[in-house]
Structure formats: structure tokens, C-alpha cells
Design a protein around this motif. Structure first.
Motif, PDB file in Angstrom:
ATOM      1  N   THR A 239     -23.398  21.197   7.821  1.00  0.00           N
ATOM      2  CA  THR A 239     -22.778  22.460   7.425  1.00  0.00           C
ATOM      3  C   THR A 239     -21.295  22.465   7.775  1.00  0.00           C
ATOM      4  O   THR A 239     -20.463  22.935   6.989  1.00  0.00           O
ATOM      5  CB  THR A 239     -23.518  23.639   8.096  1.00  0.00           C
ATOM      6  OG1 THR A 239     -24.905  23.534   7.767  1.00  0.00           O
ATOM      7  CG2 THR A 239     -22.990  24.972   7.601  1.00  0.00           C
TER       8      THR A 239
ATOM      9  N   ASP B  21     -26.086  22.471   0.642  1.00  0.00           N
ATOM     10  CA  ASP B  21     -26.164  22.032   2.033  1.00  0.00           C
ATOM     11  C   ASP B  21     -27.618  22.129   2.474  1.00  0.00           C
ATOM     12  O   ASP B  21     -28.237  23.179   2.364  1.00  0.00           O
ATOM     13  CB  ASP B  21     -25.276  22.941   2.898  1.00  0.00           C
ATOM     14  CG  ASP B  21     -25.306  22.540   4.361  1.00  0.00           C
ATOM     15  OD1 ASP B  21     -25.411  21.336   4.644  1.00  0.00           O
ATOM     16  OD2 ASP B  21     -25.229  23.447   5.214  1.00  0.00           O
ATOM     17  N   CYS B  22     -28.141  21.032   2.947  1.00  0.00           N
ATOM     18  CA  CYS B  22     -29.529  21.048   3.403  1.00  0.00           C
ATOM     19  C   CYS B  22     -29.660  22.010   4.571  1.00  0.00           C
ATOM     20  O   CYS B  22     -28.963  21.881   5.574  1.00  0.00           O
ATOM     21  CB  CYS B  22     -29.934  19.650   3.844  1.00  0.00           C
ATOM     22  SG  CYS B  22     -31.566  19.597   4.569  1.00  0.00           S
TER      23      CYS B  22
HETATM   24 MG    MG Z   1     -26.637  23.128   8.787  1.00  0.00          MG
END
Ligand code: MG
Ligand code: GDP
Length: 430
Positions: A25, A80-81
Motif C-alpha cells: 500500500t 492494491d492487494c
Molecule cells: Mg496494504
């Protein structure tokens, strides 16, 4: 500076994957910051991308933030995972489900590895998953280099990553590996290991990750919906062109359900969609077909409903469930390996688990075929293993009839009027 934000550039779906806390992130935010300074989109800070767990707890579904940016060469959408250390496993599983069902389609990904830990279980898990959902190329970002003083340690992490990439079927030698610190880039310090590395990463994305072929550029494939004989003309199959283009006079192959027949396409007619052509009695069902050859076309392409007049083919030789393809472009097989998501009962799926040898119907294009599902060889305890609603599992399927399939084909599984799962094929066998 001064680049304009536009959608005219080639589009690419990218994602950050990798072990929890390795900096996915932070890196995502750092990329938007870096590119926004060049006019390539809007800066999104960490909290906009990965909302605080308390905030999420109030919502019902957790959707990943919509992140987009652009380089001079491309427009990117970025997923974003999820998997904040404080968040539930549920959220992470829903991301995996989205990758399997195609809701979150990634053309390529950046795998983030912390220099302090090196590869971790989710690093491997994500590499495997990336492979199984059809991602061909990756980039590696070795993050948190500010925390590691020993250059040999960094080299070791890089070497191990190259080995791991190769082990999972990626190009371990050529894959660009960039080392830097996402946090420094985000906080605007240490440009040598911060923003400069983000720039390197995006340059590598632009050059190493290939934009997927548009449907029009892929080999021709039309699925057979219906077959007719028109007296004086011959056999016509109707259906939708899923991909590619075709011109009158081209060689094609009728494939599937035991057939592999070479023929020539001698006429292309524009076809009314089946729900129109099939309404009413048999005459009105035939007339649009005859009419369609009054204005013959020279070319058909992805998205068209078309009628294909086939040379020397009898009506009985073609049926729904087969495909008409560019010769040799796809195989018709019975056995394959796939990644499957099993719907929960809340999603309309099964209430109960199933075991190896479960036999639902597999639906793909215009057809459905019974499939026996087993665990891949080597899966531990595969005979007794239960597959629960909500699970993401790898399974081997064996169809009762062969159909045209390839890695990347998506399908659904149904049983007794219920959709019980969806899947994506990772490998086909002869
Ligand atoms: Mg993250
Ligand atoms: P994710 O779980 O992979 O998304 O990881 P996050 O982006 O949430 O980062 C996890 C933690 O690592 C956070 O506390 C970040 O501030 C920290 N972090 C991220 N990148 C760096 C970096 O380059 N250096 C250092 N020292 N910490 C970082």
C-alpha cells in the motif's frame, strides 16, 4: 511535468501483491505521488487506498480503492492487494476470489518483498496465484532497503527472488528487480532510493509488462449457436465471434465434441441475434437466415453475430457447443487444471462441502458438459479433503466430451439450477 491525463493511451491493469506488511500500500501511494508530480494523475495517500480497519468494519463489503495513474506511455488502473495486518482474512480471501472470477483482472503485477524479511509464505502464495490466473510477467520491488545496511543481504534477497520466479514459471533471469524504499518516496526524502526508484519501477512497467492483445488481434474464434441448411447454398452455422477477424475464403476448423474438421468459409452473412431469429414459427426462423446472405459480408470480427457458410459440410457434422476457429489456434481437450472459487450459500451456491470426484456441469460459451473434479496429483489427503463453500482451490477437471479450452478460459460450474462456482483454466492436458 505538464503531461495530460487522458484515456487515449494503451490501458494496463496492474496490481501490487506480496506478503502482508512488505509495503504494497505504501508503494501504491508512492507511485501515485510520484506520477502526480508529473501530471500523471491524482495523488492518493495511504489512508485513501487502504482505509482504516474501523472504517471498514462499518461497511458490508470491502472494495479495493480505485487507483489510477499514467506514465507518458500508458494509462494504468491499479489494484492494491488488501490484507492490512489488522484486517480480517475475509478481505484477503475476497481479493483472491475476485482474481479468479475475473472481477479483478490483472494484466501484470508488482510483487513487493521486504528486504528485511525476504520471501515469505504469501510471497509464494501470490506468485502461484498470479501464475494460475494467467499473469505472464511480473516486476519485483524489493522494499525497505533503508532498513538493511548489508549490501550482500540485498543481493541474497534478489537471488532468492529470481530462483522463486523461475520455480513458479516466470522469467527469473530477465524480470526487472528494483530496490528502493517506498516510504521514503512517499514522504519525499532520500530521492536516490525513493522517487528515483519509483521512476525506475514505472519505466520497467512500461517496457517489460506487455499490454494484452485486443480481442480483434487474437486468433479467430466463433462459437456455434445453431446450424441450418439452406437449400442451394449449403450448411450455415450461426453464432458470435468471440475474438479475432475472418474474411471470406479463409480456412477454418470445426472443433470440439469429438470433431476436428478442416473446411473453408465460403460466405459470411450478418446474422440477427438468436433471440430474434428464433421467435415465432419455423418460417420466420429461417427467413432472416436466407436474407442474411442477400447482403454478404467480406469480413466478420469480434463482437459480430454472424452466419458462416461452410464448404462441403453436412448439417449433422456441426452442432452447438463446438467452435469455429483459425486452424491450430486452440485445442479441444477433456482434461485441464483450474483455479476455482466455490460460491457460498449467500451467493446462491451450495450449502454443503464436496469432495474429490464431484461432478457438476461446466458451462462455457454456448455449452455445458459434465465434469469430474479431483485434486491435482500430489495434493495431500486429496481423497478425504473437503471443498467448502467460499474456498479458492486448485482442481483438475475431466470432461465427458472434449471442448475448445485454453489457459485463461473462464467458466462456471452449476448443479441443479444453482451456480456453485466459477473458475479459470491454468493448464490444459492432451
Ligand atoms: Mg496494504
Ligand atoms: P502492505 O501490508 O504490504 O500493504 O504494507 P504497508 O504498505 O501497509 O506497509 C507496512 C509497514 O511498513 C508500514 O508501517 C509502512 O510504513 C512500512 N514501510 C513501507 N515501506 C517502507 C520502507 O520503504 N521503509 C520502511 N522503513 N518502512 C516501510
Amino acid at each position: 511535468a505538464g503531461g495530460k491525463f487522458s484515456r487515449k493511451k494503451p490501458h494496463f491493469n496492474i496490481g501490487t501483491i506480496g506478503h502482508v506488511d512488505h509495503g504494497k500500500t505504501t508503494l501504491t501511494a508512492a507511485i501515485t505521488k510520484h506520477l502526480s508530480e508529473q501530471g500523471g494523475g491524482k495523488f492518493m495517500d495511504y489512508s485513501q487506498i487502504d482505509k482504516a480497519p474501523e472504517e471498514k468494519a462499518r461497511g458490508i463489503t470491502i472494495s479495493t480503492a480505485h487507483v489510477e495513474y499514467e506514465t507518458p506511455a500508458r494509462h494504468y488502473a491499479h489494484i492494491d492487494c488488501p490484507g492490512h495486518a489488522d484486517c480480517k482474512q475475509e478481505e484477503y480471501m475476497s481479493h483472491i476470489k475476485n482474481m479468479i472470477t475475473g472481477a479483478a483482472q490483472l494484466d501484470g503485477a508488482i510483487i513487493v518483498v521486504s528486504a528485511t524479511d525476504g520471501q515469505m509464505p504469501q510471497t509464494r502464495e501470490h506468485l502461484l496465484l498470479a501464475k494460475q490466473v494467467g499473469i505472464k510477467k511480473l516486476l519485483v520491488f524489493i522494499n525497505k532497503v533503508d532498513q538493511v545496511d548489508d549490501p550482500e543481504m540485498l543481493e541474497l534477497v534478489e537471488m532468492e527472488m529470481r530462483d522463486l520466479l523461475s520455480q513458479y514459471g516466470f522469467d527469473g533471469e530477465q524480470t526487472p528487480i528494483i530496490m528502493g524504499t517506498a516510504l521514503a518516496a512517499l514522504e519525499g526524502r532520500d530521492p536516490e532510493r525513493g522517487s528515483k526508484k519509483i521512476q525506475e519501477l514505472m519505466d520497467a512497467a512500461d517496457t517489460w509488462l506487455d499490454v494484452p492483445a485486443r480481442d480483434l488481434d487474437k486468433p479467430f474464434l466463433m462459437y456455434v449457436e445453431d446450424v441450418f441448411s439452406i437449400s442451394g447454398r449449403g450448411t450455415v452455422v450461426t453464432g458470435k465471434v468471440e475474438r479475432g477477424t475472418i474474411t471470406k475464403g479463409a480456412d477454418v476448423e470445426i472443433l470440439g465434441l469429438g470433431a476436428k474438421i478442416k473446411t473453408t468459409l465460403t460466405g459470411i452473412g450478418k446474422h440477427a441475434p438468436p433471440h430474434i431469429a428464433h421467435k415465432g414459427n419455423i418460417d420466420s426462423r429461417y427467413s432472416p437466415l436466407i436474407e442474411m446472405f442477400h447482403k454478404e459480408l467480406e469480413r466478420g470480427e469480434a463482437g459480430d453475430n454472424m452466419g458462416a457458410l461452410l464448404r462441403g459440410i453436412k448439417r449433422e457434422q456441426v452442432r452447438r457447443g463446438q467452435v469455429l476457429v483459425a486452424p491450430g489456434s486452440i485445442k479441444s481437450v477433456k482434461k485441464f487444471k483450474a483455479q476455482i472459487y466455490v460460491l457460498t450459500k449467500d451467493e446462491g451456491g451450495r450449502y454443503t462441502p464436496f469432495m474429490s470426484n464431484y461432478r457438476p456441469q461446466l458451462f462455457i460459451r454456448t455449452t455445458d458438459v459434465t465434469v469430474a473434479l479431483t485434486f491435482p496429483p500430489g495434493t495431500e489427503g486429496s481423497d478425504e479433503k473437503l471443498v467448502m463453500p467460499g474456498d479458492n482451490v486448485e482442481m483438475v477437471g475431466e470432461l465427458v466430451h472434449d471442448i475448445a479450452l485454453e489457459a485463461g478460459s473462464r467458466f462456471t460450474l452449476r448443479e441443479g439450477g444453482k451456480t456453485i462456482g466459477t473458475g479459470i483454466i491454468s493448464e490444459v492436458y492432451e
